[in-house]
Design an enzyme around this catalytic site. Structure first.
Site, short mmCIF file in Angstrom:
data_model
loop_
_atom_site.label_atom_id
_atom_site.label_comp_id
_atom_site.label_asym_id
_atom_site.label_seq_id
_atom_site.Cartn_x
_atom_site.Cartn_y
_atom_site.Cartn_z
N ASP A 151 0.79 -1.24 0.00
CA ASP A 151 0.00 0.00 0.00
C ASP A 151 0.82 1.29 0.00
OD1 ASP A 151 -2.29 -1.43 -0.01
OD2 ASP A 151 -2.61 -1.34 2.16
N ARG A 195 -7.29 0.39 0.84
CA ARG A 195 -8.48 0.74 1.63
C ARG A 195 -8.35 2.13 2.23
NH1 ARG A 195 -8.41 -3.23 5.70
NH2 ARG A 195 -6.79 -4.25 4.50
#
Ligand code: ADP
Length: 716
Positions: A151, A195
């Site tokens: 991420d 996310r």
């Protein structure tokens, strides 16, 4: 010293390269290396989950995705009781030096473990589970954390281990979708991981020229309105990227299916959805995700051996390692997450750093149309050999010049094209970002005599060119130094030999090509007799590619012009290789830069080693040649081209003199061409100062093989 290593949380490509470097460097420095399987789960369970790792256990793992140690989510570790068990198991195994590779969750857990260590020790003594003497031997936990997460959402590093590979997967997929989208006049709506962080989606959008990207950090008021503004019926193709966690300002999640339905019903654009999912996590690591973990892994062990006191996270700032107190890195990471959750979006974007901010400004480009009142003509030309990423520079140049209200002019076939009046008006830029080499053609020619220089200047004036962006290698700098109009150089050459930047456009793609080729070479040797490959790579007298590829692929020896072979060194290396072969090695790679002196080119080295091997192994020579130059540009090269070219255009429009735009510590920097040239080695055509990579040799010495006792395998 006993050093433990574990991987935790989501797996990320590159974790294995880190494990290999940590284990081998630790062993070479005389430490006992212990692996902990399945992250904190193994730590809380103890027993066979904590085991000794030997040199050969980590052979051939650097090119594999995932993690050989395994990883897990461990709810027990969220509790004090679980962490006390971890302390018990570590102390029993004699470990108080630990390297944890994982995302922010894992690093938070590791930090707590270090903080609570004395308290848990006292508890364990109170309950009679360990004696005081043992506790006294391990009064604290010495902890190094390495950021491992696809991420790229950790503060304190340019990028996390796994991010670049995930970006490769996404960009490959979107490039593939874009070609089918173009053929069918369709839109593709693609969901990518992230996310809480839009780092992957944003970089992928810039790399692929996506029309729209939705990020958690930058929610639209209403996503439907954004789409109607950016897309229109009858578009040739459209790509919409959506980060998993994207919402609009009302908090409504932005879903791929809802976008598809809206595109079809409201805009009459045929649309398809694709969720990339776990493909983004898997597969072999990219070159960057081999090189960076090796660098971080070696530094982590060094820090521990040097007596590190407080928990520290290591990250990268350009090619340099950056150490941050772990609590600070985690606190700042949490602050960024909190700003997104609290709806302070601009603060969140700023907090993500310069790189993120630059990409925010660069997204959605390649769509700007020509202004009717273009004021100035700004031209772009290449100087030197083609490099992957040059097309991304062209696309960015056209967009940035138009966006500022000026006219972009593209010069064909290098500076010779100006003399011969060969220009192109930029029209179709679709798909350009993904194409290798350059659609403009390039040429090494630059003015050498006063007469040539004066003709070139005259031609530039005749064509009304008022500013120039040169995209190319060392020669581009030399050409720029003779210009009288504002001129900025974007370093682009696979050799990475341009002064004024720590990395040039094209080098990363070449490095990936070399790593892939070496993976294949190694596989080709499986099942055959012992074999040593002498791989010649490009770079001339700049050894960057050889050294970086050597480190990334675990080469046995690296010979470059800067660290040149001599007969004495070759003899010493050949004897070491013989010893390694006698101990069971079956395949080895020797990397040779194509700029080493003639008597020591790859073929000659192979002959010398073969002679010294006394039949222990076969040698093969592999000259990688132009396959290093021709690939589709990697995500890192596209991003670099976009960042540097945007700045180069801004410099030229601002009336700069002669400048080179490059990276320093991962940030865009601008330097005067004369100064960059003065600080370089003109004869060897490379920068005077090169960003040194850690020496590979440290990973190589093998200890004498001894029979493994059963007790060695399980330290408990
Ligand atoms: P990542 O490390 O990829 O962010 P997770 O957030 O799932 O992945 O964390 C991995 C593991 O780290 C968890 O299963 C848990 O064992 C541990 N962990 C996560 N957050 C904490 C925390 N706040 N306190 C203690 N341990 C934690």
């Amino acid at each position: 010293m006993r050093i433990g290593v574990l991987t935790s949380g989501g797996d990320a490509p590159g974790m294995n390269a880190a494990i290999r470097a940590i284990v081998r460097y630790g062993l070479a420095r005389g430490a006992d290396m212990l692996g902990i399987t399945r992250g904190f789960a193994g730590l809380t369970e103890g027993g066979g989950a904590i085991h000794r790792i030997r040199w050969d256990d980590v052979a051939h793992i650097a090119s594999e995705g995932g993690t050989v140690l395994g990883t897990a989510r461990c709810p027990a570790f969220l509790t004090g009781d679980g962490r006390r068990e971890a302390v018990f198991n570590l102390v029993n195994a004699g470990i108080d030096h630990l390297i944890v590779i994982g995302g922010d969750g894992s690093l938070t857990g590791a930090e707590l473990l270090a903080q609570e260590w004395p308290r848990h020790l006292a508890d364990l003594i109170d309950h009679g589970r360990i004696d005081e003497e043992r506790a006294r031997a391990h009064p604290k936990l010495h902890l190094v954390a390495l950021p491992g997460s696809i991420d790229n959402d950790l503060w304190g590093t340019d990028c996390t281990i796994g991010y670049d590979t995930a970006l490769h997967r996404i960009v490959d997929a979107v490039d593939a979708l874009a070609s089918t989208a173009r053929s069918h006049r369709r839109a593709f709506v693609v969901e990518v991981m992230g996310r809480r962080s839009g780092a992957l989606a944003l970089a992928a959008a810039v790399c692929t020229g996506a029309d729209v990207v939705f990020l958690p950090e930058d929610p639209p008021e209403d996503w439907r309105t954004t789409l109607t503004h950016r897309l229109h019926p009858g578009m040739r193709e459209a790509i919409v990227l959506v980060a998993e966690g994207a919402r609009d300002r009302s908090g409504e999640p932005i879903r791929t299916e809802a976008i598809r339905d809206m595109l079809e019903q409201t805009l009459s654009i045929e649309a398809r959805t694709t969720v990339l999912g776990h493909i983004q996590r898997g597969g072999p690591p990219s070159a960057c995700d081999r090189l960076m973990p090796v660098t971080l892994g070696i530094h982590a062990v060094r820090l521990l051996l040097d007596g590190l006191e407080s928990p520290t996270m290591l990250g990268m700032a350009g090619p340099a390692v950056r150490a941050t107190p772990l609590d600070e890195a985690l606190r700042k990471t949490r602050t960024v997450h909190a700003t997104v959750e609290d709806g302070r979006y601009q603060a969140a974007i700023n907090a993500r750093g310069d790189f993120f901010l630059e990409l925010i400004h660069a997204r959605g480009m390649v769509r700007t149309s020509l202004s009717a009142t273009a004021a100035r003509t700004i031209a772009l030309a290449h100087v030197g050999a083609p490099a992957p990423g040059m097309n991304a520079a062209i696309a960015t140049f056209v967009d940035a010049v138009r966006a500022a209200g000026h006219e972009p002019l593209l010069i064909r076939d290098g500076l010779r094209g100006v003399l011969e009046g060969r220009f192109e008006r930029p029209d179709a830029l679709d798909g350009l970002l993904a194409r290798g080499a350059t659609v403009l053609g390039t040429d090494r020619w630059r003015p050498h005599t006063a007469g040539e220089l004066s003709s070139l200047r005259k031609a530039i004036a005749q064509h009304g060119i008022e500013g120039l962006v040169l995209v190319g290698g060392f020669g581009a700098l030399e050409a720029a130094s003779g210009m009288r109009i504002p001129c900025a150089v974007v370093p682009a050459t696979i050799s990475n030999n341009v002064p004024g930047t720590e990395i040039s456009v094209g080098a990363d793609t070449a490095l990936n090509a070399i790593c892939e080729a070496i993976d294949r070479l190694k596989l080709s040797a499986l099942g055959s007799r012992n074999r040593v490959f002498f791989v010649e790579v490009m770079g001339r007298r700049c050894g960057y590619l050889a050294r970086a590829a050597g480190l990334a692929t675990g080469a046995e020896f690296i010979y470059t012009d800067e660290d040149p072979p001599t007969l004495a060194r070759i003899y010493e290396d050949a004897i070491r290789l013989n010893a390694a072969m006698d101990e069971g090695r079956t395949v080895a790679i020797v990397l040779v830069a194509d700029g080493v002196r003639a008597p020591f080119r790859a073929e000659r080295l192979a002959e010398l080693f073969a002679e010294a091997s006394e039949g222990r192994y076969d040698t093969r020579v592999c000259v990688l040649g132009h396959l290093q130059q021709g690939g589709r540009p990697s995500p890192a090269d596209r991003l670099l081209a976009v960042r540097l070219t945007r700045r180069a255009v801004a410099e030229v429009l601002g009336g700069c003199g002669r400048r080179v735009v490059g990276l320093a510590h991962g940030r865009v920097q601008v330097e005067r061409v004369v100064e960059a040239l003065e600080a370089s080695d003109r004869e060897a055509r490379r920068p005077g100062f090169q960003h040194h990579l850690p020496r590979l040799r440290a990973l190589k010495p093998r200890k004498k093989k001894r029979k493994t006792k059963k007790s060695d395998r399980d330290v408990r």
